[in-house]
Write a protein that holds these residues in place. Sequence first.
Motif, PDB file in Angstrom:
ATOM      1  N   THR A   1       0.831  -1.210   0.000  1.00  0.00           N
ATOM      2  CA  THR A   1       0.000   0.000   0.000  1.00  0.00           C
ATOM      3  C   THR A   1       0.867   1.262   0.000  1.00  0.00           C
ATOM      4  N   HIS A   2       2.150   1.117   0.402  1.00  0.00           N
ATOM      5  CA  HIS A   2       3.081   2.252   0.362  1.00  0.00           C
ATOM      6  C   HIS A   2       3.953   2.236  -0.890  1.00  0.00           C
ATOM      7  N   GLY A   3       3.605   1.364  -1.846  1.00  0.00           N
ATOM      8  CA  GLY A   3       4.283   1.412  -3.143  1.00  0.00           C
ATOM      9  C   GLY A   3       5.502   0.525  -3.292  1.00  0.00           C
ATOM     10  N   VAL A   4       5.777  -0.332  -2.311  1.00  0.00           N
ATOM     11  CA  VAL A   4       6.921  -1.255  -2.429  1.00  0.00           C
ATOM     12  C   VAL A   4       6.490  -2.458  -3.284  1.00  0.00           C
ATOM     13  N   ARG A   5       7.384  -2.873  -4.187  1.00  0.00           N
ATOM     14  CA  ARG A   5       7.109  -4.043  -5.028  1.00  0.00           C
ATOM     15  C   ARG A   5       7.879  -5.237  -4.468  1.00  0.00           C
ATOM     16  N   PHE A   6       7.318  -6.425  -4.576  1.00  0.00           N
ATOM     17  CA  PHE A   6       7.980  -7.625  -4.073  1.00  0.00           C
ATOM     18  C   PHE A   6       8.183  -8.641  -5.194  1.00  0.00           C
ATOM     19  N   GLU A   7       9.367  -9.260  -5.181  1.00  0.00           N
ATOM     20  CA  GLU A   7       9.645 -10.401  -6.049  1.00  0.00           C
ATOM     21  C   GLU A   7       9.995 -11.554  -5.106  1.00  0.00           C
ATOM     22  N   LEU A   8       9.078 -12.525  -4.971  1.00  0.00           N
ATOM     23  CA  LEU A   8       9.270 -13.620  -4.025  1.00  0.00           C
ATOM     24  C   LEU A   8       9.700 -14.893  -4.754  1.00  0.00           C
ATOM     25  N   GLY A   9      10.365 -15.771  -4.039  1.00  0.00           N
ATOM     26  CA  GLY A   9      10.815 -17.025  -4.631  1.00  0.00           C
ATOM     27  C   GLY A   9      11.793 -16.804  -5.766  1.00  0.00           C
ATOM     28  N   CYS A  10      12.594 -15.758  -5.657  1.00  0.00           N
ATOM     29  CA  CYS A  10      13.528 -15.466  -6.749  1.00  0.00           C
ATOM     30  C   CYS A  10      14.967 -15.458  -6.222  1.00  0.00           C
ATOM     31  N   SER A  11      15.871 -15.988  -7.023  1.00  0.00           N
ATOM     32  CA  SER A  11      17.286 -16.014  -6.640  1.00  0.00           C
ATOM     33  C   SER A  11      18.054 -14.958  -7.421  1.00  0.00           C
ATOM     34  N   VAL A  12      18.842 -14.171  -6.691  1.00  0.00           N
ATOM     35  CA  VAL A  12      19.731 -13.190  -7.329  1.00  0.00           C
ATOM     36  C   VAL A  12      21.016 -13.922  -7.706  1.00  0.00           C
ATOM     37  N   VAL A  13      21.373 -13.884  -8.987  1.00  0.00           N
ATOM     38  CA  VAL A  13      22.562 -14.632  -9.442  1.00  0.00           C
ATOM     39  C   VAL A  13      23.723 -13.725  -9.840  1.00  0.00           C
ATOM     40  N   GLY A  14      23.473 -12.414  -9.934  1.00  0.00           N
ATOM     41  CA  GLY A  14      24.571 -11.507 -10.280  1.00  0.00           C
ATOM     42  C   GLY A  14      24.110 -10.065 -10.290  1.00  0.00           C
ATOM     43  N   PHE A  15      25.085  -9.164 -10.363  1.00  0.00           N
ATOM     44  CA  PHE A  15      24.792  -7.740 -10.482  1.00  0.00           C
ATOM     45  C   PHE A  15      25.394  -7.215 -11.780  1.00  0.00           C
ATOM     46  N   GLU A  16      24.650  -6.377 -12.473  1.00  0.00           N
ATOM     47  CA  GLU A  16      25.140  -5.740 -13.702  1.00  0.00           C
ATOM     48  C   GLU A  16      25.663  -4.359 -13.328  1.00  0.00           C
TER      49      GLU A  16
END
Length: 415
Positions: free
Chosen positions: A201-216
């Motif tokens: 409700t405050h505008g935060v988006r969620f990505e659940l069940g996701c693995s971060v594999v690197g940074f660009e």
Amino acid sequence: MSGANAHVVIVGAGHAGGTVAALLRQYGHDGPITMVGDEPIPPYQRPPLSKAWLKGEADADSLALKPAEFYAEASIDFRPGVTATALNRGEKTVALSDGSSVSYDALVLATGARAIALPIAGADLSGILFLRTAADAEALKAAVGPGKRLAVVGGGYIGLEVAASGRALGAEVVVLERESRILARVACQALSDFFQGYHETHGVRFELGCSVVGFEGRDGRVTGVKLEDGRILDCDAVVVGVGATPNDELARDAGLDCARGVVVDLDARSVSDPNVFAIGDVAHRPMPIYDRMFRMESVPNALEQAKQAASAIMGRPRPSGECPWQWSDQYDLKLQIAGYAFDVDEIVIRGDPASGKFAVFHLKGDQLQSVEAINAPPEFMMGKQLILNRKPIDKARLADPSVSMKEVAAQTAAH
């Protein structure tokens, strides 16, 4: 040797280290005290870093545990910007990073914990931040603001506090969590659902069940987060909040018994060496309420163990045990947690989550193990008492908000 004239050396100048130094003087210790800390400033409160500091409502002076002049006035030899590099327990000396060495009669390890870094490609790009120190908070404050895109890796309490502060500063925020829900390791489903909904409700988006594999990155600075499914989420800054690991290398190298933290007794004394104590995030300590050992990361634990160590060094009676607790502030929500949800077989929710004021009670049989209270101070305060006294609880009355928490506790005491 301990007692009023012992030379006490404190390694670590965080909340635990600063508190034990002040308590020793308060308890009448008149021997020398040396405190070394790797940060350039005196001990300060860390919890506001993710809230007040980011929003510009606090700085090093306002968060300091004591005024800067306190240490000189109390004859505490405070050495900022210095780390301990080796401990010789036979000679009772600590080697320091400035090339000097200091000898001790009693040694207090208050070295804390450090944020876990992700061992993935691009992890060394600038703009990938953590939040453990004032310097971290300052870097993050400079990186977020209106129009900036902040990615938070980890949906625990620190991640959610950063997300709330990021939104307050006008940044776009996405929280990336490996588990299927936020707070998966520390809270129940009801609390996860409540906090996710509130953040959305405050505008935060969620990505659940996701693995971060690197940074660009581009020109050495992070520009995106790469996910296992191949997507790249653009961002201007990243905060990694996937937990912490205790700084117990000094102790382990010196042969002290460690178990993800220095193993201590109820005096905060090392089980391997009576002249060495460990307090705060680096200590693996007994929890008599739950009949187990555990490492806690909280300010109340740092304060309790500082009292234990100072009392033991001064030959004072051991302080009475406390119920562990912690808190988290997000937006206008105050979450207060008492106890730990060990071996829980039933959950009782008191109040309506939709109202933004409720409490979740975790029970083992008819004993209360833990309570998570949202904007519900009576449930938190009475919950602490009920956890400590280990009496059987009437679950029906506990679940009924028309029965006051004082009545619930009174009836429990009468059992």
